[in-house]
Design an enzyme around this catalytic site. Structure first.
Site, mmCIF file in Angstrom:
data_model
loop_
_atom_site.group_PDB
_atom_site.id
_atom_site.type_symbol
_atom_site.label_atom_id
_atom_site.label_comp_id
_atom_site.label_asym_id
_atom_site.label_seq_id
_atom_site.Cartn_x
_atom_site.Cartn_y
_atom_site.Cartn_z
ATOM 1 N N CYS A 135 -23.590 31.461 15.518
ATOM 2 C CA CYS A 135 -23.735 32.227 16.765
ATOM 3 C C CYS A 135 -22.407 32.451 17.478
ATOM 4 C CB CYS A 135 -24.717 31.514 17.690
ATOM 5 S SG CYS A 135 -24.967 32.391 19.231
ATOM 6 N N CYS B 67 -22.635 32.251 21.298
ATOM 7 C CA CYS B 67 -22.702 30.893 21.852
ATOM 8 C C CYS B 67 -21.361 30.172 21.729
ATOM 9 C CB CYS B 67 -23.739 30.048 21.113
ATOM 10 S SG CYS B 67 -25.219 30.909 20.619
ATOM 11 N N ASP B 68 -20.690 30.323 20.604
ATOM 12 C CA ASP B 68 -19.550 29.451 20.296
ATOM 13 C C ASP B 68 -18.189 30.140 20.263
ATOM 14 O OD1 ASP B 68 -21.343 27.355 20.001
ATOM 15 O OD2 ASP B 68 -21.731 27.845 17.917
#
Ligand code: NDP
Length: 308
Positions: A132, A135-136
């Site tokens: 992701c 997200c990261d």
């Protein structure tokens, strides 16, 4: 006893809930492990009708949830472990311990990111290996990363990662991408993005705590080479979330539910919507459309059995 339980709070499940709630069925919507579904992991959605400037994926799904709530949908955060049909009722066992019964069921549990399945990936999950970018990505400021895959997700993630990373290398096992032209062009014209064609990941390497490179295998001749990087982003497709239905429902060889054009499955009273039954289109708009259809068919099924 519920009239209708909907599994999955992605755009398919939420759309089904809007329709079912407006039909006074008071649906119960159960989130599953990835609340909000795949849209919560994307950035801009530019092709959902009605948003000429685009809309953020998480915002779109939140709006749809709010709409479902407005008409009386009840939300529950839990995960279905097992499902059986007994005497025309569906019995759901939840991880949290509850046992629920419902007259009709819509499965909109979507699909989850696919992993490579190699031992070194397991070792470095969350230590530089992720599925992701949204997200990261921010953890990779001024770092060099690789993105694996040749579809729209790989293009989107690579482009997004250039906001943070100093260099993004797309590693693809073939010599051309399957991604849509517009997304390919956007990625390929970005000066921070390079491509390594005809290569796959043989191993992820690191110092035991974090990733510092990958071993690439040339898919044309099998040659192995080392490639330095700080992060590995996988964008290699998805697997449908149907394990909890094993044995009760008809699925295809990849695990996708076989639904007919009206979203009926082989089990009477069980309908499917969204990516859990769609390996072809997998778009937010088609997921929403199938959620609407599943809810309308569930409403008809229940009405024929005296539930209004
Ligand atoms: P896709 O299935 O389209 O692509 C997966 C990619 O990963 C393919 O290039 C495939 O290679 C590669 N791959 C699969 N398994 C492996 C493996 N084990 N090792 C290496 N490579 C592998 O998935 P996406 O998630 O990209 O897209 C799914 C759907 O979502 C599509 O319909 C897409 O259009 C849509 N989407 C739309 C977006 C948008 O419009 N904003 C954004 C993201 C997705 P190969 O090509 O060789 O099979």
């Amino acid at each position: 006893m519920e009239n209708l339980i909907i599994l999955g709070t992605g755009i398919a499940g939420c759309t089904a809930a809007v329709y079912a709630a407006r039909a006074n069925l008071k649906p119960l919507l159960i989130s599953g492990p990835e609340d909000g579904g795949q849209l919560t992991l994307t950035t801009d959605v530019e092709n959902f009708p009605g948003f000429p400037e685009g809309v953020k994926g998480p915002e779109l799904v939140q709006l749809c949830k709010k709409q479902a709530e407005r008409f009386g949908t009840v939300f529950m955060v839990d995960i279905v472990e097992h499902c059986v049909k007994k005497d025309n009722l569906f019995e759901l066992k939840l991880v949290g311990g509850d046992l629920l019964q419902t007259k009709a069921l819509i499965v909109a549990t979507g699909a989850s990111a696919r992993w490579l399945g190699i031992p070194s990936e397991e070792k470095y999950k969350g230590r530089g290996v992720t599925t992701c970018a949204t997200c990261d990505g921010a953890f990779f400021k001024d770092k060099e990363v690789v993105v694996i895959g040749g579809g729209d997700s790989a293009m989107e993630e690579s482009t997004f990662l250039t906001k943070f990373a100093s260099k993004v290398t797309i590693v693809h096992r073939k010599d051309s991408f399957r991604a849509s032209k517009i997304m390919q062009e956007r990625a390929l014209k970005n000066p921070k993005i390079k491509v390594v064609w005809n290569s796959e990941i043989a191993e992820i390497i690191g110092d035991g705590k974090k990733v510092n490179g990958v071993k690439l295998k040339d898919t044309t001749n099998g040659a192995i080479s080392d490639f330095k990087c700080d992060g590995v982003f996988l964008a290699i497709g998805h697997v449908p979330n149907t394990a909890f239905l094993k044995g009760i429902i008809d699925v295809d060889e990849l695990g996708y539910i076989r639904a007919d054009k009206n979203m009926h499955t082989n089990v009477e009273g069980l309908f499917a919507a969204g990516d859990v039954q769609d390996k072809r289109f997998r778009q937010a708009i088609t997921a929403a459309g199938s959620g609407c259809m599943a809810a309308m068919e569930a409403e008809k099924y229940l009405a024929e059995r005296g539930v209004h």
